[in-house]
Scaffold this active site. Sequence first.
Site, PDB file in Angstrom:
ATOM      1  CG  ASN A   1      -1.724   1.232   1.368  1.00 36.57           C
ATOM      2  OD1 ASN A   1      -1.753   2.053   0.450  1.00 36.57           O
ATOM      3  ND2 ASN A   1      -2.401   1.376   2.497  1.00 36.57           N
ATOM      4  CD1 TRP A   2       4.007   1.288  -2.473  1.00 37.60           C
ATOM      5  CD2 TRP A   2       3.783   2.003  -4.593  1.00 37.60           C
ATOM      6  NE1 TRP A   2       4.857   0.563  -3.262  1.00 37.60           N
ATOM      7  CE2 TRP A   2       4.741   0.972  -4.559  1.00 37.60           C
ATOM      8  CE3 TRP A   2       3.469   2.603  -5.810  1.00 37.60           C
ATOM      9  CZ2 TRP A   2       5.395   0.526  -5.718  1.00 37.60           C
ATOM     10  CZ3 TRP A   2       4.103   2.169  -6.961  1.00 37.60           C
ATOM     11  CH2 TRP A   2       5.064   1.138  -6.917  1.00 37.60           C
ATOM     12  CE  LYS A   3      -0.216   3.221   4.651  1.00 35.69           C
ATOM     13  NZ  LYS A   3      -0.160   3.293   6.102  1.00 35.69           N
TER      14      LYS A   3
ATOM     15  CG  HIS B   1      -5.781   1.647   4.905  1.00 34.63           C
ATOM     16  ND1 HIS B   1      -5.406   2.644   5.788  1.00 34.63           N
ATOM     17  CD2 HIS B   1      -4.750   0.768   4.850  1.00 34.63           C
ATOM     18  CE1 HIS B   1      -4.184   2.374   6.225  1.00 34.63           C
ATOM     19  NE2 HIS B   1      -3.766   1.240   5.680  1.00 34.63           N
TER      20      HIS B   1
ATOM     21  CD  GLU C   1      -2.991   5.400   6.607  1.00 32.39           C
ATOM     22  OE1 GLU C   1      -2.911   5.429   5.364  1.00 32.39           O
ATOM     23  OE2 GLU C   1      -2.082   4.936   7.341  1.00 32.39           O
TER      24      GLU C   1
ATOM     25  CD  GLU D   1      -3.339  -2.560   7.091  1.00 37.02           C
ATOM     26  OE1 GLU D   1      -2.259  -2.871   6.568  1.00 37.02           O
ATOM     27  OE2 GLU D   1      -3.877  -1.462   6.925  1.00 37.02           O
TER      28      GLU D   1
ATOM     29  N   GLY E   1       2.489   2.251  10.844  1.00 34.52           N
ATOM     30  CA  GLY E   1       3.441   3.358  10.762  1.00 34.52           C
ATOM     31  C   GLY E   1       4.094   3.698  12.089  1.00 34.52           C
TER      32      GLY E   1
ATOM     33  CB  SER F   1       5.267  -1.887  11.962  1.00 34.95           C
ATOM     34  OG  SER F   1       4.834  -0.566  12.257  1.00 34.95           O
TER      35      SER F   1
ATOM     36  N   GLY G   1       2.983  -1.075   4.274  1.00 31.21           N
ATOM     37  CA  GLY G   1       3.009   0.348   3.951  1.00 31.21           C
ATOM     38  C   GLY G   1       4.441   0.819   3.718  1.00 31.21           C
ATOM     39  N   GLY G   2       5.018   1.464   4.722  1.00 27.45           N
ATOM     40  CA  GLY G   2       6.335   2.107   4.598  1.00 27.45           C
ATOM     41  C   GLY G   2       7.409   1.255   3.936  1.00 27.45           C
TER      42      GLY G   2
END
Length: 252
Positions: free
Chosen positions: A9-11, A95, A97, A167, A173, A213, A234-235
């Site tokens: 997930n590159w957001k 998601h 977010e 999640e 994050g 994470s 993610g990151g």
Amino acid sequence: MRKPLIAANWKMFKTPAEATAFLTTFLPLVSQQSHAEVVLCPAMTSLAASIAAAAGSNVHIGAQTMHWLDSGAYTGETSPTMLKAIGATHVLIGHSERRQYFNETDTTVNLKLKAALAHGLIPIVCVGEHLEEREADLTAKVLELQTAVALEGIDAATAAPIVFAYEPVWAIGTGRTATPQIAEQAHKLIRNQIASSLTPAIAASTRILYGGSVKPDNAATLCCLEDIDGALVGGASLDPTSFAQIVLNSAA
Ligand code: 13P
């Protein structure tokens, strides 16, 4: 029986040129592996470039969200028809977010899930509890409710493509991960709810990913346990070498 799925997930990161550069480095690193399905979810504006760059490879491209209707006066939205038309195969739904900043609710998650299935997009439905909910011992209730409402009115005969992602919001994050025991327990709860909402057979074949994470060094312990069928990253998915390492380390 459940093939692991490792999704990025590159957001709100990466332009089309950056997405293409990522794929140029990433594809050769994972071209020999076949134990897992690999999906990248870029921002809307980088979908087309990513789909072009991944053509003919073993990597699929999905969106991070979508509307549930085919078309209409909904400024700024993207429909499932539009995603299919450019060759997207997957879509993230609900998601945390999106829930936190863009008013997504269990009800809109349900509408989007039905739309994804109707259009042949593979939905990755995200569920997870906030830290306060975990501390108040509400995790089971939250996960069961999110899962049950997401699946309301869904015919078991159409449910095979559905993927869930657990999640925990407190692990996103933050560098803090769920322990494998916490994740396994949550995944079992989600799987049991899928069994009650649909059928035990669907529950047994539904992939449930862990997200929060995930990094190359914890992928092997977190991605693929008895009830964990892959990861939503993610990151650590923004760097091609790091994400390739996660894909390779997740091999059981
Ligand atoms: P991080 O891997 O950066 O914690 O993000 C997880 C996530 O939100 C994936 O959807």
